[in-house]
Design a protein around this motif. Structure first.
Motif, PDB file in Angstrom:
ATOM      1  N   SER A 172       0.847  -1.188   0.000  1.00 18.95           N
ATOM      2  CA  SER A 172       0.000   0.000   0.000  1.00 18.95           C
ATOM      3  C   SER A 172       0.879   1.232   0.000  1.00 18.95           C
ATOM      4  O   SER A 172       2.047   1.180   0.386  1.00 18.95           O
ATOM      5  N   TYR A 173       0.315   2.351  -0.483  1.00 17.09           N
ATOM      6  CA  TYR A 173       1.094   3.575  -0.518  1.00 17.09           C
ATOM      7  C   TYR A 173       0.293   4.737   0.060  1.00 17.09           C
ATOM      8  O   TYR A 173      -0.941   4.726   0.073  1.00 17.09           O
ATOM      9  N   ARG A 174       0.987   5.729   0.550  1.00 20.19           N
ATOM     10  CA  ARG A 174       0.406   6.990   0.989  1.00 20.19           C
ATOM     11  C   ARG A 174       1.284   8.111   0.428  1.00 20.19           C
ATOM     12  O   ARG A 174       2.516   7.989   0.409  1.00 20.19           O
ATOM     13  N   ILE A 175       0.646   9.196  -0.019  1.00 17.43           N
ATOM     14  CA  ILE A 175       1.384  10.364  -0.482  1.00 17.43           C
ATOM     15  C   ILE A 175       1.026  11.519   0.438  1.00 17.43           C
ATOM     16  O   ILE A 175      -0.155  11.852   0.632  1.00 17.43           O
ATOM     17  N   LEU A 176       2.072  12.130   1.038  1.00 16.85           N
ATOM     18  CA  LEU A 176       1.906  13.197   2.017  1.00 16.85           C
ATOM     19  C   LEU A 176       2.490  14.489   1.465  1.00 16.85           C
ATOM     20  O   LEU A 176       3.455  14.464   0.680  1.00 16.85           O
ATOM     21  N   ASN A 177       1.914  15.616   1.903  1.00 15.89           N
ATOM     22  CA  ASN A 177       2.537  16.886   1.538  1.00 15.89           C
ATOM     23  C   ASN A 177       3.689  17.172   2.498  1.00 15.89           C
ATOM     24  O   ASN A 177       3.966  16.389   3.417  1.00 15.89           O
ATOM     25  N   ILE A 178       4.356  18.307   2.316  1.00  7.90           N
ATOM     26  CA  ILE A 178       5.597  18.543   3.066  1.00  7.90           C
ATOM     27  C   ILE A 178       5.351  18.810   4.548  1.00  7.90           C
ATOM     28  O   ILE A 178       6.299  18.809   5.341  1.00  7.90           O
ATOM     29  N   GLY A 237       3.190  16.853   6.220  1.00  3.82           N
ATOM     30  CA  GLY A 237       2.755  15.579   6.754  1.00  3.82           C
ATOM     31  C   GLY A 237       1.300  15.223   6.536  1.00  3.82           C
ATOM     32  O   GLY A 237       0.830  14.200   7.043  1.00  3.82           O
ATOM     33  N   GLN A 238       0.535  16.037   5.799  1.00  2.00           N
ATOM     34  CA  GLN A 238      -0.873  15.728   5.551  1.00  2.00           C
ATOM     35  C   GLN A 238      -0.994  14.732   4.408  1.00  2.00           C
ATOM     36  O   GLN A 238      -0.329  14.857   3.384  1.00  2.00           O
ATOM     37  N   GLU A 239      -1.864  13.724   4.593  1.00  2.00           N
ATOM     38  CA  GLU A 239      -2.070  12.721   3.551  1.00  2.00           C
ATOM     39  C   GLU A 239      -2.902  13.320   2.417  1.00  2.00           C
ATOM     40  O   GLU A 239      -3.979  13.871   2.638  1.00  2.00           O
ATOM     41  N   ILE A 240      -2.407  13.186   1.186  1.00  6.07           N
ATOM     42  CA  ILE A 240      -3.087  13.721   0.012  1.00  6.07           C
ATOM     43  C   ILE A 240      -3.820  12.613  -0.738  1.00  6.07           C
ATOM     44  O   ILE A 240      -4.925  12.797  -1.222  1.00  6.07           O
ATOM     45  N   MET A 241      -3.210  11.449  -0.831  1.00  4.58           N
ATOM     46  CA  MET A 241      -3.860  10.308  -1.478  1.00  4.58           C
ATOM     47  C   MET A 241      -3.229   9.024  -0.965  1.00  4.58           C
ATOM     48  O   MET A 241      -2.126   9.021  -0.395  1.00  4.58           O
ATOM     49  N   ASN A 242      -3.958   7.894  -1.152  1.00  2.54           N
ATOM     50  CA  ASN A 242      -3.453   6.593  -0.745  1.00  2.54           C
ATOM     51  C   ASN A 242      -4.066   5.540  -1.646  1.00  2.54           C
ATOM     52  O   ASN A 242      -4.961   5.815  -2.446  1.00  2.54           O
ATOM     53  N   GLY A 243      -3.565   4.322  -1.522  1.00  2.00           N
ATOM     54  CA  GLY A 243      -4.102   3.228  -2.318  1.00  2.00           C
ATOM     55  C   GLY A 243      -3.179   2.039  -2.285  1.00  2.00           C
ATOM     56  O   GLY A 243      -2.224   1.981  -1.498  1.00  2.00           O
ATOM     57  N   ASN A 244      -3.480   1.052  -3.108  1.00  2.00           N
ATOM     58  CA  ASN A 244      -2.663  -0.145  -3.247  1.00  2.00           C
ATOM     59  C   ASN A 244      -1.832  -0.038  -4.523  1.00  2.00           C
ATOM     60  O   ASN A 244      -2.327   0.424  -5.570  1.00  2.00           O
ATOM     61  N   LEU A 245      -0.597  -0.461  -4.418  1.00  2.00           N
ATOM     62  CA  LEU A 245       0.303  -0.388  -5.574  1.00  2.00           C
ATOM     63  C   LEU A 245      -0.098  -1.443  -6.598  1.00  2.00           C
ATOM     64  O   LEU A 245      -0.108  -2.642  -6.303  1.00  2.00           O
ATOM     65  N   GLU A 246      -0.460  -0.991  -7.782  1.00  2.00           N
ATOM     66  CA  GLU A 246      -0.881  -1.892  -8.848  1.00  2.00           C
ATOM     67  C   GLU A 246       0.090  -1.764 -10.029  1.00  2.00           C
ATOM     68  O   GLU A 246       0.368  -0.661 -10.498  1.00  2.00           O
ATOM     69  N   GLY A 304       4.519  20.274  -7.117  1.00  2.00           N
ATOM     70  CA  GLY A 304       5.089  20.512  -5.799  1.00  2.00           C
ATOM     71  C   GLY A 304       5.933  19.351  -5.339  1.00  2.00           C
ATOM     72  O   GLY A 304       6.262  18.444  -6.114  1.00  2.00           O
ATOM     73  N   THR A 305       6.273  19.366  -4.040  1.00  2.00           N
ATOM     74  CA  THR A 305       7.110  18.333  -3.438  1.00  2.00           C
ATOM     75  C   THR A 305       6.269  17.514  -2.465  1.00  2.00           C
ATOM     76  O   THR A 305       5.496  18.077  -1.676  1.00  2.00           O
ATOM     77  N   TYR A 306       6.414  16.171  -2.494  1.00  2.00           N
ATOM     78  CA  TYR A 306       5.605  15.275  -1.673  1.00  2.00           C
ATOM     79  C   TYR A 306       6.490  14.173  -1.097  1.00  2.00           C
ATOM     80  O   TYR A 306       7.610  13.932  -1.556  1.00  2.00           O
ATOM     81  N   PHE A 307       5.934  13.475  -0.085  1.00  2.00           N
ATOM     82  CA  PHE A 307       6.554  12.279   0.456  1.00  2.00           C
ATOM     83  C   PHE A 307       5.730  11.074   0.042  1.00  2.00           C
ATOM     84  O   PHE A 307       4.499  11.073   0.180  1.00  2.00           O
TER      85      PHE A 307
END
Length: 632
Positions: free
Chosen positions: A583-589, A591-600, A612-615
């Motif tokens: 699974s993955y999560r994408i956070l802004n700089i 620490g807020q979660e912007i999107m998530n899901g399962n790696l396909e 922009g820049t994300y984690f």
């Protein structure tokens, strides 16, 4: 191989003693230094010195011999009489090869002997050279002409050769070719060696000017010009000459490049071997026999991964069988013509190919040909002051084909006037730096200096370097990065045109943000483009990559993300170890979660994200976790 060399040496020195009767009359070498040959040497000196240091640093481990083709021209009378016999020619070649084995070089005769039945050239005079060589020289080979006698500049000589930059021609007198040392002596000139006494005996006994006088080498003692009159039959110097300081000379009568008795000349010094090797690797490396020649290429030579599958292709001519050593351990790995090999360990590997035909074999070795895995991690620094070889540690310096516009180590000013710095980027300016010498090259030539694979184990890594670009026709400096999908050019704005107003102006600094590559393994390169004229020497010093926020738990062994910055809204996520569920999560700089899901299918569509820049964080069913910085 080692036993064979010992037998060959015993044979050669026995032959040398047997033929000492040819040495009773002093016959000088006709090779002369010219302003053109000196300029050619100066233009290539730094590159040669780098390979010399590579040779000296690895002299105990170098075993592979590279074969170099010659064309033998035997001059006879118009009626076909006189001239060397085939057995005499082979003996002379064997003697010479015994001298050159320690330089990792051997010579072989390409195709049939060219017999020149013309009494005009039988007793050779240098005024006839143009006509003789114009009709007989074979391009791409070392052309050696064997004559009954030879006269050069009005003097009776044993022979002569040309320093690099001159014709691929050597003239040899038959008797001197058989005296044990003169053929090796003339070949030494061909590969940059000077007489140990130099143009004039100005080298001091204390060695203080050994790099600028004599033969420019420091392990050959100062030589007042040896001869049969000051070296006795026991090969001992009996002269009493003194240098400018009043010190008595203590020369080496056994050196091949001296004017000592020919039967006494039995060795090259280690630095002479290094210069022979370096000259062959750099500026005398263009020889190939069209009918029997060894050459090879590979479809890949470098990877930042920890393994690499390589397909080798034999480009040789005339081979009937092959032997490959693909990992530099002196053990034959393959005997097929075009093998494939998978490297499973990080490292730098030499590759050697030996080919055979019905009668002989020849060999080619490419040093540090294959580079696997991350060679460096952070913090990283390269200020050049401790280097003796610019290409050490997996770095690579390349240039436009057949161009002398190449990154080289240097101290002090550059070769060309009115361009380049006065020294390195230190308070005293007395250290080393690298630069591209524009003299002798062409407008638009490209020189590249490429790093090995570097693990960016900091979140906030920054690449810094200093540069000096003074010259009225200054070119361009570009910085490119490869994070796994090929080089992306100009990751920082190109530096174009003159940046300093004179040589003494201080270096400037460029900083490049590498945070987008955190957790990845990258290569970067400095790409210099020559300007319109010689006033285009570009210098670099103090290359550093550093940061403050470590991500030591994040390495390319866990996951690779590319391209980064993201292109076309598709982010590829390649896992080194397979997992049933990720699974993955994408956070802004912040620490807020912007999107998530399962790696396909190892991809993530990020079209919903703004620039922009994300984690990016990943979690697997095996409870592993990693984080990477991505940019859109």
């Amino acid at each position: 191989m080692k036993t064979t060399n010992k037998i060959l040496l015993i044979f050669c020195f026995a032959l040398l003693l047997q033929n000492s009767l040819f040495s009773q009359e002093m016959t000088e070498c006709g090779t002369i230094e010219t302003p053109e040959s000196l300029e050619f040497y100066e233009n290539n000196k730094q590159q040669i010195i780098e390979f010399e240091q590579e040779y000296l640093n690895n002299s105990n481990s170098r075993l592979t011999i590279t074969s170099i083709p010659i064309k033998a021209h035997i001059i006879r009378t118009s009626s076909g009489t006189g001239g060397l016999s085939v057995s005499q020619l082979n003996d002379a070649m064997n003697v010479m090869n015994a001298f050159y084995v320690n330089a990792n070089m051997e010579f072989y005769i390409c195709d049939a002997i060219n017999y020149i039945d013309d009494s005009t050239y039988y007793d050779f005079v240098d005024s006839d050279e143009t006509a003789l060589t114009g009709a007989n020289n074979v391009s791409g080979l070392i052309n050696i002409y064997f004559a009954n006698t030879a006269t050069s500049n009005g003097n009776n000589v044993c022979g002569y050769a040309y320093y690099p930059g001159g014709p691929d021609t050597i003239i040899m007198v038959n008797s001197c070719a058989l005296n044990g040392s003169t053929l090796a002596h003339e070949m030494g000139h061909f590969f940059s060696l000077r007489h140990t006494h130099g143009g004039t005996p100005n080298e001091l006994v204390d060695g203080s000017n050994c790099t600028t006088e004599g033969d420019y080498l420091c392990d050959t003692p100062a030589d007042p010009t040896l001869s049969y009159s000051n070296v006795n039959a026991s090969c001992v110097y009996i002269g009493t000459d003194t240098d400018a300081n009043g010190d008595t000379y203590v020369p080496d009568p056994s050196n091949v490049m001296s004017y000592s008795r020919k039967e006494c000349r039995v060795l090259f010094s280690p630095q002479q071997y290094a210069r022979l090797y370096a000259t062959f690797q750099t500026i005398r490396n263009n020889f190939a026999c069209s009918s029997f020649n060894v050459d090879f290429v590979a479809d890949q030579t470098q990877s930042c991964e920890n393994s690499l599958a390589v397909n080798f292709t034999d480009n040789s001519n005339g081979a009937t069988s092959w032997e490959w050593d693909v990992d530099g351990d002196d053990i034959i790995d393959y005997t097929t013509q075009n093998p494939s090999h998978t490297y499973n360990s990080t490292g730098i590997y030499d590759v050697t190919l030996t080919i055979y035909n019905a009668t002989s074999s020849i060999t080619k070795s490419n040093s540090e040909f294959i580079k696997i895995g991350a060679i460096e991690n952070l913090p990283f620094a390269r200020d050049f002051n401790t280097l003796t070889n610019l290409q050490a540690d997996g770095w690579n310096a390349t240039s436009t084909a057949n161009s002398s516009f190449l990154w080289t180590l240097n101290a002090g000013t550059t070769f060309s006037p009115q361009t380049g710095p006065t020294g390195d980027n230190s308070p005293a300016g007395d250290g080393l730096y690298i630069y591209t010498e524009a003299s002798g090259s062409n407008s638009g030539d490209v020189a590249e200096y490429t790093s090995p694979c570097i693990d960016i184990n900091f979140y906030d890594a920054t690449l810094t370097f200093t540069y000096h670009m003074y010259g009225s026709t200054m070119g361009e400096l570009h910085i490119d990065i490869d994070s796994g999908s090929g080089f992306v050019n100009d990751i920082s704005p190109a530096i174009i045109g003159q940046q300093q107003l004179n040589s003494a102006d201080p270096y400037l600094e460029r900083q490049i943000d590498l945070s987008a590559y955190a957790g990845q393994t990258i290569k970067f390169r400095f790409r210099a483009i020559r300007g319109a004229n010689f006033n285009s020497d570009i210098a670099i010093d103090n290359i550093n990559i550093n940061g403050t926020l470590s991500v030591n738990n994040l390495t390319d062994k866990t996951v690779r993300v590319y391209p980064n910055p993201v292109k076309d809204y598709i982010l590829n996520v390649k896992l080194k170890n397979s997992s049933d569920h990720v699974s993955y999560r994408i956070l802004n700089i912040i620490g807020q979660e912007i999107m998530n899901g399962n790696l396909e299918n190892e991809t993530i569509n990020v079209s919903k994200l703004k620039a922009g820049t994300y984690f990016l964080t990943l979690a697997s069913d095996k409870n592993t976790f990693t984080k990477k910085i991505i940019k859109l």
